[in-house]
Design a protein around this motif. Structure first.
Motif, PDB file in Angstrom:
ATOM      1  N   UNK A 238      -7.510   4.358   2.515  1.00  0.00           N
ATOM      2  CA  UNK A 238      -7.887   5.649   1.937  1.00  0.00           C
ATOM      3  C   UNK A 238      -6.689   6.350   1.312  1.00  0.00           C
ATOM      4  N   UNK A 239      -6.871   6.855   0.095  1.00  0.00           N
ATOM      5  CA  UNK A 239      -5.865   7.699  -0.533  1.00  0.00           C
ATOM      6  C   UNK A 239      -5.952   9.109   0.055  1.00  0.00           C
ATOM      7  N   UNK A 240      -4.941   9.953  -0.166  1.00  0.00           N
ATOM      8  CA  UNK A 240      -5.050  11.352   0.273  1.00  0.00           C
ATOM      9  C   UNK A 240      -6.274  12.051  -0.307  1.00  0.00           C
ATOM     10  N   UNK A 241      -6.656  11.705  -1.549  1.00  0.00           N
ATOM     11  CA  UNK A 241      -7.840  12.313  -2.147  1.00  0.00           C
ATOM     12  C   UNK A 241      -9.105  11.903  -1.390  1.00  0.00           C
ATOM     13  N   UNK A 242      -9.145  10.652  -0.944  1.00  0.00           N
ATOM     14  CA  UNK A 242     -10.292  10.187  -0.171  1.00  0.00           C
ATOM     15  C   UNK A 242     -10.387  10.925   1.163  1.00  0.00           C
ATOM     16  N   UNK A 243      -9.240  11.132   1.801  1.00  0.00           N
ATOM     17  CA  UNK A 243      -9.224  11.870   3.073  1.00  0.00           C
ATOM     18  C   UNK A 243      -9.737  13.291   2.855  1.00  0.00           C
TER      19      UNK A 243
ATOM     20  N   UNK B  38     -13.483  12.985  -9.466  1.00  0.00           N
ATOM     21  CA  UNK B  38     -14.280  12.169  -8.562  1.00  0.00           C
ATOM     22  C   UNK B  38     -13.397  11.195  -7.806  1.00  0.00           C
ATOM     23  N   UNK B  39     -14.019  10.345  -7.004  1.00  0.00           N
ATOM     24  CA  UNK B  39     -13.278   9.332  -6.246  1.00  0.00           C
ATOM     25  C   UNK B  39     -13.736   7.942  -6.683  1.00  0.00           C
ATOM     26  N   UNK B  40     -12.856   6.973  -6.528  1.00  0.00           N
ATOM     27  CA  UNK B  40     -13.193   5.580  -6.811  1.00  0.00           C
ATOM     28  C   UNK B  40     -13.252   4.819  -5.501  1.00  0.00           C
ATOM     29  N   UNK B  41     -14.332   4.089  -5.307  1.00  0.00           N
ATOM     30  CA  UNK B  41     -14.503   3.223  -4.140  1.00  0.00           C
ATOM     31  C   UNK B  41     -14.486   1.793  -4.651  1.00  0.00           C
ATOM     32  N   UNK B  42     -13.472   1.037  -4.281  1.00  0.00           N
ATOM     33  CA  UNK B  42     -13.258  -0.310  -4.814  1.00  0.00           C
ATOM     34  C   UNK B  42     -13.429  -1.357  -3.721  1.00  0.00           C
ATOM     35  N   UNK B  43     -14.440  -2.188  -3.872  1.00  0.00           N
ATOM     36  CA  UNK B  43     -14.617  -3.370  -3.029  1.00  0.00           C
ATOM     37  C   UNK B  43     -13.656  -4.430  -3.561  1.00  0.00           C
ATOM     38  N   UNK B  44     -12.577  -4.651  -2.825  1.00  0.00           N
ATOM     39  CA  UNK B  44     -11.524  -5.569  -3.290  1.00  0.00           C
ATOM     40  C   UNK B  44     -11.418  -6.802  -2.405  1.00  0.00           C
ATOM     41  N   UNK B  45     -12.531  -7.201  -1.785  1.00  0.00           N
ATOM     42  CA  UNK B  45     -12.411  -8.226  -0.757  1.00  0.00           C
ATOM     43  C   UNK B  45     -11.941  -9.566  -1.282  1.00  0.00           C
TER      44      UNK B  45
ATOM     45  N   UNK C  54       0.849  -1.187   0.000  1.00  0.00           N
ATOM     46  CA  UNK C  54       0.000   0.000   0.000  1.00  0.00           C
ATOM     47  C   UNK C  54       0.885   1.238   0.000  1.00  0.00           C
ATOM     48  N   UNK C  55       0.603   2.233  -0.824  1.00  0.00           N
ATOM     49  CA  UNK C  55       1.429   3.443  -0.858  1.00  0.00           C
ATOM     50  C   UNK C  55       1.572   4.078   0.520  1.00  0.00           C
ATOM     51  N   UNK C  56       2.702   4.680   0.762  1.00  0.00           N
ATOM     52  CA  UNK C  56       3.025   5.208   2.090  1.00  0.00           C
ATOM     53  C   UNK C  56       2.058   6.294   2.543  1.00  0.00           C
ATOM     54  N   UNK C  57       1.478   7.043   1.596  1.00  0.00           N
ATOM     55  CA  UNK C  57       0.591   8.135   1.995  1.00  0.00           C
ATOM     56  C   UNK C  57      -0.878   7.720   2.058  1.00  0.00           C
ATOM     57  N   UNK C  58      -1.151   6.440   1.901  1.00  0.00           N
ATOM     58  CA  UNK C  58      -2.509   5.938   2.074  1.00  0.00           C
ATOM     59  C   UNK C  58      -2.694   5.518   3.537  1.00  0.00           C
ATOM     60  N   UNK C  59      -3.865   5.762   4.083  1.00  0.00           N
ATOM     61  CA  UNK C  59      -4.166   5.362   5.460  1.00  0.00           C
ATOM     62  C   UNK C  59      -4.883   4.014   5.466  1.00  0.00           C
ATOM     63  N   UNK C  60      -4.587   3.214   6.474  1.00  0.00           N
ATOM     64  CA  UNK C  60      -5.173   1.884   6.608  1.00  0.00           C
ATOM     65  C   UNK C  60      -5.859   1.788   7.961  1.00  0.00           C
ATOM     66  N   UNK C  61      -7.139   1.431   7.960  1.00  0.00           N
ATOM     67  CA  UNK C  61      -7.879   1.319   9.201  1.00  0.00           C
ATOM     68  C   UNK C  61      -8.558  -0.031   9.340  1.00  0.00           C
TER      69      UNK C  61
ATOM     70  N   UNK D 137      -4.539  -1.526  -8.959  1.00  0.00           N
ATOM     71  CA  UNK D 137      -3.979  -0.279  -9.509  1.00  0.00           C
ATOM     72  C   UNK D 137      -4.125   0.825  -8.463  1.00  0.00           C
ATOM     73  N   UNK D 138      -3.219   0.865  -7.507  1.00  0.00           N
ATOM     74  CA  UNK D 138      -3.356   1.788  -6.383  1.00  0.00           C
ATOM     75  C   UNK D 138      -3.480   3.241  -6.824  1.00  0.00           C
ATOM     76  N   UNK D 139      -2.809   3.615  -7.893  1.00  0.00           N
ATOM     77  CA  UNK D 139      -2.877   5.007  -8.340  1.00  0.00           C
ATOM     78  C   UNK D 139      -4.246   5.382  -8.882  1.00  0.00           C
ATOM     79  N   UNK D 140      -5.092   4.383  -9.143  1.00  0.00           N
ATOM     80  CA  UNK D 140      -6.433   4.650  -9.650  1.00  0.00           C
ATOM     81  C   UNK D 140      -7.511   4.450  -8.578  1.00  0.00           C
ATOM     82  N   UNK D 141      -7.114   4.059  -7.387  1.00  0.00           N
ATOM     83  CA  UNK D 141      -8.080   3.696  -6.344  1.00  0.00           C
ATOM     84  C   UNK D 141      -7.969   4.642  -5.150  1.00  0.00           C
ATOM     85  N   UNK D 142      -9.099   5.195  -4.754  1.00  0.00           N
ATOM     86  CA  UNK D 142      -9.115   6.119  -3.609  1.00  0.00           C
ATOM     87  C   UNK D 142      -9.586   5.451  -2.333  1.00  0.00           C
TER      88      UNK D 142
END
Length: 389
Positions: free
Chosen positions: A204-209, A162-169, A60-67, A178-183
Motif C-alpha cells: 500500500x502507498x501512503x495514498x492507499x492508507x 483516485x487510486x490505482x489497484x494493480x494485480x501484479x502477481x 518497494x519505496x520506504x513509505x509503502x507498507x507491505x503485508x 511504476x511504483x510512483x503510479x501504483x497505490x
C-alpha cells in the motif's frame, strides 16, 4: 520430423504454482519454524524478515507498507477492493480471465457500477481512455492467461486523485513496476518466485492508507478482508501480525526464494533471466510457421506467462475443435514424455499453449523444449489430417 534427443533438465513450465528456483531441495526448508506459533518470537521474526526482504529485493519505496495476507493474490486484490472502493467512480481494465474476475466483483458483489474497459484475449484496452486523474482504476499489470502486459505506467496520471489497484502477481520480480503510479500492488508467492501457494502480498502507498482510513464502505467487510479498525489502519498486518494463521513452511520457502534472488544479483538479475527466457520462446515463434503469440502487439508481449496459439492453416481449416484437439494432443504428449508439464492454455482462454518463462526457469530448459514442441505438433497434425482424409 525426428524425435529430439536433448531433454529439458526441469520440465516444470506451469504458470502457477511455478517452477522452484534452480537448485531447490527440501533442505532449503530446514530452518522453518514448524510446530511454533506464528505469534511466537521466532514466528514474528520470520514473517518480519519476509516483509523486509520483499522490500529490499522488489525495491518497494520506504513509505509503502507491505503485508502478508490470506487467499493468495486473489485475497489481496479483494481486500483492497472491499476496503477502498465506493467513494469514487471505478474503472476496471480487463483483457483476460483474472481482470474479468475484478469486473465480476465490482458489478455483482460490490454493485458499484464500474466503467468496464474490456477487450478480447490478446488485446489491451485503450488505457489512455481511462480517467486515472479522477477515477479509481483496477487492472492487471501482466495478464497471466493472455500473455499480455501493460508496457509501462505512463498512462496513469501523476497528479491523480483516485487510486490505482494493480494485480501484479505474474509481473512482480519479473518486469519493472511504476511504483510512483501504483497505490495498491498485489502478488502471490507461487508465481514469479516459485514459492508455495496460499499466501498473498498486499503493498500500500501512503495514498492507499489514507483512502482506507477515510473510506466507509456501504457493504459488510469479512474479517479476513479487514484492514482498518476504528477508522485507522491495522498496522500490525504490515509488521507480520497476519490476519489468519500462515504456513510457516510456506514462509520459509518464500524466504529461500528471496535469499536466492539476492545471491544472483537482485531485481536486475531476476528481470534479465525472465527476459532471456521469454526471448527463447518469442524467437522460436518468430521463425516457426505453425505457432503464434496470442498477444497481438509485440510491445505488450509478456516475459513470464507466454501464451501461444496455433496458426497452421491446415489445422485452422479443420475448425476450432481441431485446433483444441491438436493443442491438447501436444500438451498430453509432452506431459507423458516428461518433457513439459502444465503447458496448456488457461481454461477460459483460446486453445493453445502457455509456457512460463519467469526467472526460476533455466534458459537452457526452454531451448531444449522448443524442438519437442515442433515434434509433438508435427505428430498431432499428421494424425488430424489422416483422420480428415
Amino acid at each position: 520430423m525426428n524425435r529430439p534427443t536433448t531433454r529439458p533438465r526441469v520440465p516444470n513450465f506451469s504458470s502457477g504454482p511455478c517452477a522452484k528456483r534452480p537448485g531447490w531441495s527440501l533442505q532449503a526448508l530446514e530452518g522453518a519454524a514448524l510446530g511454533r506459533s506464528h505469534r511466537s518470537a521466532i514466528g514474528k521474526a520470520k514473517l518480519g524478515q519476509a516483509i523486509d526482504l520483499t522490500r529490499k529485493v522488489l525495491r518497494v519505496p520506504a513509505d509503502y507498507r507491505i503485508g502478508i495476507v490470506p487467499a493468495s493474490d486473489t485475497g489481496a486484490v479483494e481486500m483492497a477492493m472491499w476496503s477502498m472502493l465506493g467513494s469514487r467512480t471505478v474503472e476496471v481494465a480487463a483483457w483476460e480471465a483474472f481482470g474479468a474476475e475484478w469486473v465480476t466483483d465490482a458489478l455483482q458483489e460490490l454493485k458499484i457500477s464500474p466503467i468496464v474497459r474490456q477487450t478480447p484475449y490478446g488485446v489491451l484496452p485503450d488505457l489512455s481512455a481511462i480517467d486515472t486523474k479522477n477515477n479509481d482504476c483496477i487492472f492487471t499489470w501482466n495478464g497471466t492467461a493472455a500473455g499480455v502486459r501493460v508496457p509501462n505506467g505512463d498512462w496513469i496520471a501523476a497528479d491523480r486523485e483516485g487510486i490505482t489497484i494493480c494485480d501484479a502477481t505474474s509481473a512482480a520480480f519479473a518486469m519493472p513496476l511504476a511504483w510512483d503510479k501504483l497505490d495498491v500492488v498485489t502478488f502471490s508467492w507461487q508465481k514469479a518466485m516459485g514459492g508455495e501457494a496460499a499466501h498473498g502480498m498486499l503493498i500500500l502507498s501512503p495514498r492507499a492508507v489514507a483512502r482506507i482510513e477515510s473510506n466507509k464502505p456501504a457493504w459488510p467487510i469479512p474479517k479476513v478482508f479487514r484492514l482498518a479498525k476504528d477508522g485507522k489502519l491495522i498496522e500490525g498486518i504490515f509488521k507480520g501480525d497476519t490476519i489468519n494463521t500462515p504456513s510457516m513452511l510456506a514462509v520459509e520457502d518464500y524466504l529461500d526464494t528471496l535469499r536466492w534472488a539476492e545471491e544472483i544479483g537482485g531485481l536486475d538479475a531476476l528481470h534479465a533471466r525472465a527476459d532471456a527466457n521469454a526471448k527463447v520462446v518469442h524467437d522460436w515463434v518468430a521463425r516457426t510457421a505453425w505457432i503464434g503469440n496470442l498477444a497481438a502487439d509485440p510491445a505488450t508481449y509478456s516475459n513470464t506467462g507466454v501464451c501461444l496459439v496455433i496458426t497452421d492453416p491446415d489445422v485452422l481449416a479443420q475448425g476450432n475443435g481441431a485446433v483444441a484437439a491438436v493443442a491438447k494432443g501436444i500438451t498430453d504428449t509432452l506431459d507423458a514424455e516428461g518433457i513439459a508439464f502444465d503447458i496448456g492454455a488457461y481454461r477460459d482462454a483460446p486453445a493453445g499453449l502457455r509456457i512460463w518463462c519467469g526467472a526460476t526457469v533455466e534458459t537452457s530448459d526452454l531451448e531444449a523444449l522448443t524442438p519437442w514442441l515442433d515434434w509433438a505438433f508435427s505428430a498431432e497434425k499428421a494424425k488430424l489430417l489422416a483422420k480428415a482424409a
